[in-house]
Design a protein around this motif. Structure first.
Motif, PDB file in Angstrom:
ATOM      1  N   ALA A   8      -0.121   3.764   8.194  1.00 47.69           N
ATOM      2  CA  ALA A   8       0.606   3.453   6.961  1.00 47.69           C
ATOM      3  C   ALA A   8      -0.350   3.321   5.783  1.00 47.69           C
ATOM      4  N   ASP A   9      -1.507   2.742   6.034  1.00 52.73           N
ATOM      5  CA  ASP A   9      -2.563   2.555   5.031  1.00 52.73           C
ATOM      6  C   ASP A   9      -2.988   3.902   4.444  1.00 52.73           C
ATOM      7  N   VAL A  10      -3.392   4.832   5.291  1.00 52.39           N
ATOM      8  CA  VAL A  10      -3.887   6.129   4.814  1.00 52.39           C
ATOM      9  C   VAL A  10      -2.747   6.968   4.236  1.00 52.39           C
ATOM     10  N   TYR A  11      -1.551   6.868   4.824  1.00 51.43           N
ATOM     11  CA  TYR A  11      -0.388   7.551   4.249  1.00 51.43           C
ATOM     12  C   TYR A  11      -0.190   7.090   2.799  1.00 51.43           C
ATOM     13  N   GLY A  12      -0.263   5.789   2.576  1.00 53.87           N
ATOM     14  CA  GLY A  12      -0.089   5.263   1.225  1.00 53.87           C
ATOM     15  C   GLY A  12      -1.170   5.722   0.276  1.00 53.87           C
ATOM     16  N   ARG A  13      -2.397   5.766   0.767  1.00 48.25           N
ATOM     17  CA  ARG A  13      -3.509   6.170  -0.106  1.00 48.25           C
ATOM     18  C   ARG A  13      -3.405   7.637  -0.496  1.00 48.25           C
ATOM     19  N   LEU A  14      -2.944   8.492   0.425  1.00 47.70           N
ATOM     20  CA  LEU A  14      -2.850   9.920   0.140  1.00 47.70           C
ATOM     21  C   LEU A  14      -1.640  10.280  -0.715  1.00 47.70           C
ATOM     22  N   THR A  15      -0.558   9.527  -0.597  1.00 49.72           N
ATOM     23  CA  THR A  15       0.684   9.896  -1.285  1.00 49.72           C
ATOM     24  C   THR A  15       0.985   9.058  -2.515  1.00 49.72           C
ATOM     25  N   GLY A  16       0.434   7.845  -2.583  1.00 52.78           N
ATOM     26  CA  GLY A  16       0.803   6.923  -3.648  1.00 52.78           C
ATOM     27  C   GLY A  16       2.111   6.211  -3.375  1.00 52.78           C
ATOM     28  N   LYS A  17       2.778   6.564  -2.271  1.00 51.26           N
ATOM     29  CA  LYS A  17       4.020   5.905  -1.857  1.00 51.26           C
ATOM     30  C   LYS A  17       3.703   4.966  -0.695  1.00 51.26           C
ATOM     31  N   ALA A  18       4.346   3.837  -0.666  1.00 48.97           N
ATOM     32  CA  ALA A  18       4.026   2.841   0.354  1.00 48.97           C
ATOM     33  C   ALA A  18       4.266   3.382   1.758  1.00 48.97           C
ATOM     34  N   GLY A  19       3.225   3.335   2.590  1.00 55.27           N
ATOM     35  CA  GLY A  19       3.397   3.590   4.009  1.00 55.27           C
ATOM     36  C   GLY A  19       4.020   2.366   4.646  1.00 55.27           C
ATOM     37  N   VAL A  20       4.811   2.580   5.709  1.00 60.66           N
ATOM     38  CA  VAL A  20       5.546   1.473   6.320  1.00 60.66           C
ATOM     39  C   VAL A  20       5.143   1.340   7.785  1.00 60.66           C
ATOM     40  N   CYS A  21       4.825   0.128   8.194  1.00 59.14           N
ATOM     41  CA  CYS A  21       4.532  -0.155   9.598  1.00 59.14           C
ATOM     42  C   CYS A  21       5.415  -1.304  10.077  1.00 59.14           C
ATOM     43  N   LEU A  22       5.693  -1.289  11.371  1.00 61.87           N
ATOM     44  CA  LEU A  22       6.636  -2.242  11.959  1.00 61.87           C
ATOM     45  C   LEU A  22       6.054  -2.830  13.235  1.00 61.87           C
ATOM     46  N   SER A  23       6.218  -4.126  13.393  1.00 60.40           N
ATOM     47  CA  SER A  23       5.817  -4.770  14.650  1.00 60.40           C
ATOM     48  C   SER A  23       6.859  -5.814  15.026  1.00 60.40           C
ATOM     49  N   THR A  24       6.716  -6.295  16.234  1.00 62.95           N
ATOM     50  CA  THR A  24       7.481  -7.459  16.622  1.00 62.95           C
ATOM     51  C   THR A  24       6.749  -8.708  16.132  1.00 62.95           C
ATOM     52  N   LEU A  25       7.154  -9.869  16.610  1.00 72.76           N
ATOM     53  CA  LEU A  25       6.572 -11.134  16.162  1.00 72.76           C
ATOM     54  C   LEU A  25       5.247 -11.415  16.876  1.00 72.76           C
ATOM     55  N   GLY A  26       4.673 -12.583  16.636  1.00 73.22           N
ATOM     56  CA  GLY A  26       3.539 -13.096  17.395  1.00 73.22           C
ATOM     57  C   GLY A  26       2.382 -12.134  17.522  1.00 73.22           C
TER      58      GLY A  26
END
Length: 547
Positions: A54-72
């Motif tokens: 998501a980090d590199v996607y955002g840097r290359l596109t200027g659009k927020a990259g999105v990542c998802l996890s569970t809790l803890g």
């Protein structure tokens, strides 16, 4: 619909193409909603890998990259990649599952206060506490993430809230209007530039984010001012340009350091202090500085601008050009400085030593990569050599993390780069230490069909730390930095990838060419001669900047 479905509709409204992450019990409703959406969910092998993607996607596109996890533990695994995006100025939205609100007041299985935990490493961290606020919260998250200076934000979604019924629609997205610098600051900057005898331009990643490459190149060319870039500003001006002094930012002195020693004005364009501390190039705070950026200058005793030009960078540069009166050539010293930099680079073109010198490795890599192809650098000794020797014609063709500088970014970052630019060659350059931190994401790359090459600089240790230890304590005096590696070729083959081993300097280019033509990810194991680290330190210590 339920809150999770409304959340996903809001993500679609923001133009999200991919969500990177892992499934978990507390994000079941979000995953179900994603299954029925236009968004592609990419299941990764570790949450850190998801955040780096998501980090590199955002840097290359200027659009927020999105990542998802569970809790803890899933959420804590995201932290490194989220922090990297935040300090590197990459827009990212991290979404975490959470226990139900009915369990937060007691000691509960896997419960952590994730809003508080993410607060120090994000621009904004909030929990969806009522279903109806979801559209406002998502819109604000993306706006905060993508606004200058971009960074990471965090949304926490409790499982009972995710399941609740809700009515609502995504909010309208208004494009932000450009802001423009004041005429007074434009005139003041032009006056200082016109009076300078030996100015130098320092360009950072902010100019790349502002898509100001053409403006910077025209500005430097028309005013005849030598230009250096930070590690994260590579390609803002073509490296073949006669005024390009290439990268600045090594923690040791280099040829380009002499340019700052002899300047009477630094024109900082889109420069961020986190990329290269001004205390390294202006330790006494005596060099006059013009700050040209979309946001005001950060406070630093070595970075107190004479003039701040705050607004759209391209517009500011073009307006300064209209009134600046400077038509002279650069000082002869600046011309000879570029010649020295170029000569040092070219001397490794025919080096046939083995293990291969890092300079030769990177020289050969540059020869076979096209002007728009992409190199993603991991963090380690090789990063320093890439920063110094891998040069770019255009922005975002060499991605280096130099804000948070987290090991393990190269492989997941290369996957994201291949998603964004499927028709370009992509090479992840990593040390053997960084490779073992996120090599599991090569299986993800194979599964989602993103063939790129991973080039391993193999020295059997944490080379950058050994380099620093020897600089501090003396040659041969290092500790706790060596390890053994698996057979990287067999490792690659066991995953269904292509594996190669370089056995001579002459092997490298043909092996790279073959690996880049594969339709599956490829791994190249290349022994590197890091004795060059010490040699460079000695050379840097003897560097004299005679005018």
């Amino acid at each position: 619909m339920n809150t999770a479905e409304l959340l996903v509709k809001c993500l679609e409204n923001e133009g999200v193409q991919y969500v990177f992450g892992l499934p978990g019990e507390e994000n079941l409703h979000v995953l179900e909603a994603l299954k029925h959406s236009s968004i592609t969910f990419i299941t990764t092998r570790h949450e850190q890998g998801a955040a780096f993607m998501a980090d590199v996607y955002g840097r290359l596109t200027g659009k927020a990259g999105v990542c998802l996890s569970t809790l803890g533990p899933g959420a804590t695994n995201l932290m490194t990649g989220v922090a990297d995006a935040n300090l590197d100025g990459a827009p990212l939205v991290a979404i975490t599952g959470q226990v139900g609100t009915d369990r937060m007041h007691i000691e509960s299985h896997q419960y952590l206060d994730l809003v508080a935990m993410f607060a120090p490493v994000t621009k904004w961290s909030k929990q969806i506490v009522r279903p109806s606020i979801t559209p406002e919260l998502v819109r604000k998250a993306f706006k905060r993430s993508q606004s200058e200076k971009p960074g990471a934000v965090h949304i926490d979604l409790p499982e009972n809230i995710a399941a609740m019924s809700v009515e609502g629609q995504p909010l309208r997205i208004d494009k932000p209007e450009k802001t423009f610098a004041s005429f007074a600051s434009i005139r003041a900057a032009a006056g200082v530039i016109s009076q300078a005898t030996n100015p130098i331009i320092l360009v950072g990643n902010g100019a790349i984010r502002a898509q100001a490459s053409d403006a910077v190149t025209q500005f430097a060319t028309q005013l005849n001012i030598p230009t250096a870039n930070t590690f994260m500003g590579k390609g803002i001006i073509p490296y073949t340009h006669p005024l390009a002094l290439w990268a600045v930012g090594l923690q040791q002195r280099d040829f380009v350091s002499c340019g700052f020693d002899n300047t009477d004005l630094v024109i900082a364009i889109g420069y961020d202090l986190i990329e290269f501390s001004p205390k390294k190039w202006n330790p006494d705070g005596k060099i006059p500085i013009i700050h040209i950026a979309t946001t005001a200058a950060e406070i630093d005793s070595s970075y107190i601008p004479t003039v701040e030009v705050v607004g759209d960078i391209s517009d500011s540069l073009f307006e300064i050009l209209k009134v600046a009166d400077r038509h002279g050539k650069p000082e002869p010293y600046s011309i000879s400085l570029r010649a020295n930099i170029r000569s040092d680079y070219e001397q490794y073109a025919k080096d046939d030593g083995f293990p291969i010198k890092p300079q030769k490795l990177i020289y050969d890599l540059r020869q076979i990569m096209g002007p728009d192809d992409i190199v993603i650098s991991d963090v380690g000794a090789h990063k320093m050599w890439i920063a110094r020797h891998y040069h770019c014609n255009s922005p975002n063709t060499c991605i280096i993390s130099n804000g948070f500088a987290a090991m393990g970014i190269a492989i997941p970052g290369a996957l994201a780069a291949k998603l964004v630019h499927p028709n370009r060659k992509v090479v992840a350059v990593t040390g053997d230490g960084g490779f073992m931190m996120n090599c599991q994401e090569l299986e993800t790359a194979l599964r989602v069909g993103t063939p790129f090459v991973t080039l391993i600089f193999n020295d059997g240790g944490y080379g950058l730390i050994e380099w620093k230890q020897e600089n501090h304590f003396g040659k041969g005096n290092s500790s706790f930095v060596h390890f053994t590696n698996p057979d990287f070729v067999k490792f690659a083959e066991s995953m269904g990838l292509k594996g190669y081993r370089v056995t001579s300097a002459a092997d490298l280019i043909p092996v790279l060419k073959e690996a880049l033509n594969q339709d599956v990810p490829a791994v190249i194991d290349c022994p590197v001669d890091y004795r060059e680290n010490w040699r460079f330190s000695q050379k840097a210590g003897e560097l004299s900047c005679s005018v």
